[in-house]
Design an enzyme around this catalytic site. Structure first.
Site, short mmCIF file in Angstrom:
data_model
loop_
_atom_site.label_atom_id
_atom_site.label_comp_id
_atom_site.label_asym_id
_atom_site.label_seq_id
_atom_site.Cartn_x
_atom_site.Cartn_y
_atom_site.Cartn_z
CE LYS A 204 -10.87 -36.82 27.36
NZ LYS A 204 -11.38 -34.95 27.83
CD GLU A 278 -1.24 -31.03 16.45
OE1 GLU A 278 -0.41 -30.36 17.73
OE2 GLU A 278 -2.52 -30.48 16.13
CB CYS A 312 0.11 -26.95 20.05
SG CYS A 312 -1.89 -27.36 18.73
CD GLU A 409 3.21 -26.65 23.93
OE1 GLU A 409 3.04 -27.78 24.69
OE2 GLU A 409 2.81 -26.50 22.73
P1 ADP Z 1 -3.11 -30.27 28.15
O1 ADP Z 1 -1.80 -30.03 28.82
O2 ADP Z 1 -3.03 -29.31 26.99
O3 ADP Z 1 -4.72 -29.71 29.19
P2 ADP Z 1 -4.07 -32.63 27.80
O4 ADP Z 1 -2.77 -33.53 27.49
O5 ADP Z 1 -4.02 -32.45 29.63
O6 ADP Z 1 -3.50 -31.49 27.09
O7 ADP Z 1 -5.27 -32.95 27.86
C1 ADP Z 1 -5.79 -33.12 25.59
C2 ADP Z 1 -7.31 -34.23 26.32
O8 ADP Z 1 -6.12 -35.77 26.57
C3 ADP Z 1 -7.80 -33.77 27.08
O9 ADP Z 1 -9.67 -33.67 26.46
C4 ADP Z 1 -7.97 -34.40 28.29
O10 ADP Z 1 -8.95 -34.87 28.67
C5 ADP Z 1 -6.85 -35.46 27.29
N1 ADP Z 1 -6.50 -36.23 28.32
C6 ADP Z 1 -5.92 -35.96 29.43
N2 ADP Z 1 -4.89 -37.28 30.01
C7 ADP Z 1 -5.48 -38.59 29.26
C8 ADP Z 1 -5.23 -39.92 29.36
N3 ADP Z 1 -4.50 -40.03 30.15
N4 ADP Z 1 -5.48 -40.54 28.59
C9 ADP Z 1 -6.10 -39.92 27.27
N5 ADP Z 1 -6.73 -39.13 27.26
C10 ADP Z 1 -6.27 -38.01 28.12
#
Ligand code: ADP
Length: 498
Positions: A204, A278, A312, A409
């Site tokens: 995804k 990561e 990151c 961050e």
């Molecule tokens: P950022 O805060 O840098 O946008 P995220 O950690 O929110 O990073 O997003 C990184 C990835 O994790 C994206 O593909 C996002 O859709 C996905 N994501 C966000 N929330 C969840 C969750 N609860 N479980 C799994 N994947 C998630």
């Protein structure tokens, strides 16, 4: 190069302050986007076919440099994720397991070569969808994507040499969730080792940057990869959570924020799924008095301002030894004045667009926090476009270790600056955040490099450079920066059982 011959020199009056922005004016040098095909709508890529989402929902994706919608992506629901996992399982137990490791490697070589052939299109789309300067996507992201597929292609039939005396076996179906800062490169970091080791994947991409993943799906189809080996489902956090919680997935590989990483780790507790996470970082760059100062300044500019600080492992904190602090800060300010912020598709652009409105707001929130914490804020005086999300390169000076802007961050073109007297103090300050992903040291002395390198609790330490990547090097974090390593031979181990 042509953009240099187009520059016009405008003399400044002898008394005026040196003003790089008006001394050098670059004629626009936009990369053509005419060859990059973008469909109105993208479906899910499951079992080798593009299929409509079960619930029929789509979400818009916009170009952060203009605010315009560029396309729509399908929102994968629980049943779509289930379908993708079934397709991946079928491929894993069927065709993909029955072909030889050597043949598997050939597919990866083919994918690598096809990425090179379509490099221009991938670069343009990456910049349009994500906001990063074309120079970055063309010269860094896409070449590294091809390099990862070439590198892991070579390992596919040599796994027993990588782990002598063991009989490595693939894990099965891998769920992979990636962020928006290096969309195609993170895809390569995940898919190349997984496939080389004989797994199948459901990946995804991030909801704001899914375009190149779907272009990659088209490439996978053209490469003739057996159906179901690679499945791409689009959607936001809920779709990601469906992948994490799916019972028939053997491994989760996640790159993203520490907050979501912790949620994922909690969901995985008590299951037998393997995982690598990561997560975030707050990289410190330590500049000693004996450092090659101009080289250090250029490295710092590269480490935090290029790619909008959307890295990151970005060097988001500068620790500079007292005796050279003033000099380094002045040189940084001068260099910042020459940075061009603007159209990501322009080949002159150094700093592109912030990836999304949400991230734009986060960065501005931190600038306000910095001001309230008493930081001296310095921003370059460059012009920025009226539309889209842009932030001027920013320094936060006079900050202290306990400030939120030093601890948390920000993920934007914002550098905090602190000073130090001794190497021990620098190491102590560098380590004093919840993170431990990357760091850098600039000095003339090898002994200081070794001292700092072994003192930093950090997955990567660069010396007299920063942000250099290679598929052969493992990458990963200490503390809240994550669990496990990706890249190199370590990256293979994370996709195998013994
Ligand atoms: P950022 O805060 O840098 O946008 P995220 O950690 O929110 O990073 O997003 C990184 C990835 O994790 C994206 O593909 C996002 O859709 C996905 N994501 C966000 N929330 C969840 C969750 N609860 N479980 C799994 N994947 C998630």
């Amino acid at each position: 190069m042509s953009q240099h011959t187009d520059t016009t020199y405008k003399p400044t009056s002898p008394n005026s302050k040196l003003d790089f922005a008006s001394v050098w004016e670059y004629a626009p040098a936009p990369e053509s986007a005419s060859h990059a095909e973008i469909k109105e709508k993208y479906d899910l890529f499951i079992g080798g076919k593009f299929v409509k989402p079960a619930e029929g929902n789509y979400f818009k994706s916009m170009n952060p440099a203009t605010g315009e919608t560029i396309t729509e992506f399908a929102e994968a629901s629980k049943s779509d994720v289930n379908k993708a996992v079934k397709a991946a399982r079928k491929a894993f137990e069927g065709e993909w397991s029955s072909i030889s490791a050597k043949e598997r490697g050939k597919y990866l070589y083919r994918i690598a070569r096809m990425i090179q052939e379509r490099a221009r299109e991938f670069s343009v789309l990456e910049s349009m969808d994500g906001g990063k300067p074309i120079r970055e996507s063309r010269d860094v992201d896409v070449p590294l994507v091809a390099a990862h597929f070439f590198y892991y292609a070579g390992w596919a039939d040599k796994l027993e040499y990588a782990f002598p005396g063991k009989k490595p076996k693939p894990l099965g179906v891998c769920g992979q969730i990636i962020p928006w800062n290096f969309p195609l490169l993170m895809l390569a970091w995940k898919i190349a080792p997984a496939l080389a080791c004989g797994n199948t994947v459901v990946l995804k991409p991030a909801e704001t940057t899914s375009l190149t993943a779907l272009k990659f799906a088209e490439l996978v189809k053209d490469a003739g990869l057996p159906d179901g080996v690679v499945n791409i489902v689009t959607g936001a956090g809920e779709t990601g959570a469906e992948i994490v919680n799916h019972k028939d997935i053997d491994k989760i590989a996640f790159t993203g924020s520490t907050g979501v990483g912790k949620l994922i780790q909690r969901s995985l507790a008590g299951t037998d799924k393997k995982f690598t996470l990561e997560l975030g970082g707050k990289g410190a760059m330590i500049v000693f008095e004996d450092a090659p100062i101009d080289q250090a300044v250029e490295g710092i500019i590269n480490a935090i301002f290029f790619n909008q600080g959307h890295v990151c492992c970005a060097g988001s904190r500068l620790l500079v030894q007292e005796g050279v602090a003033e000099k380094v800060i002045q040189k940084l300010k001068d260099r910042m004045e020459s940075l061009i912020v603007g159209d990501p598709l322009d080949k002159n652009t150094d700093v592109g667009a912030i990836n999304s409105q949400a991230q734009f707001e986060t960065i501005n929130k931190y600038l306000e926090i910095g001001l309230n914490e008493g930081a001296d804020v310095y921003q370059s005086s460059c012009s920025i476009p009226d539309n889209g999300y842009f932030v001027r390169p920013t320094l936060l000076m006079n900050v202290s270790q306990s400030n939120r802007v030093v601890q948390e961050e920000i993920f934007g073109p914002v550098l905090t600056i602190q000073t130090f007297r001794t190497a021990d103090e620098a190491i102590q300050k560098a380590n004093n955040t919840p993170y431990g992903l990357a760091g850098g040291v600039w000095t003339d002395k090898g002994s200081k490099i070794f001292k700092v390198g072994s003192g930093l609790r950090s997955g990567v330490v660069w010396a007299n450079t920063y942000n250099k990547f290679d598929p052969t090097s493992p990458f990963g974090g200490y503390k809240e920066s994550g669990v496990g390593r990706e890249g190199g031979m370590h990256g293979l181990g994370a996709y195998l059982k013994f």
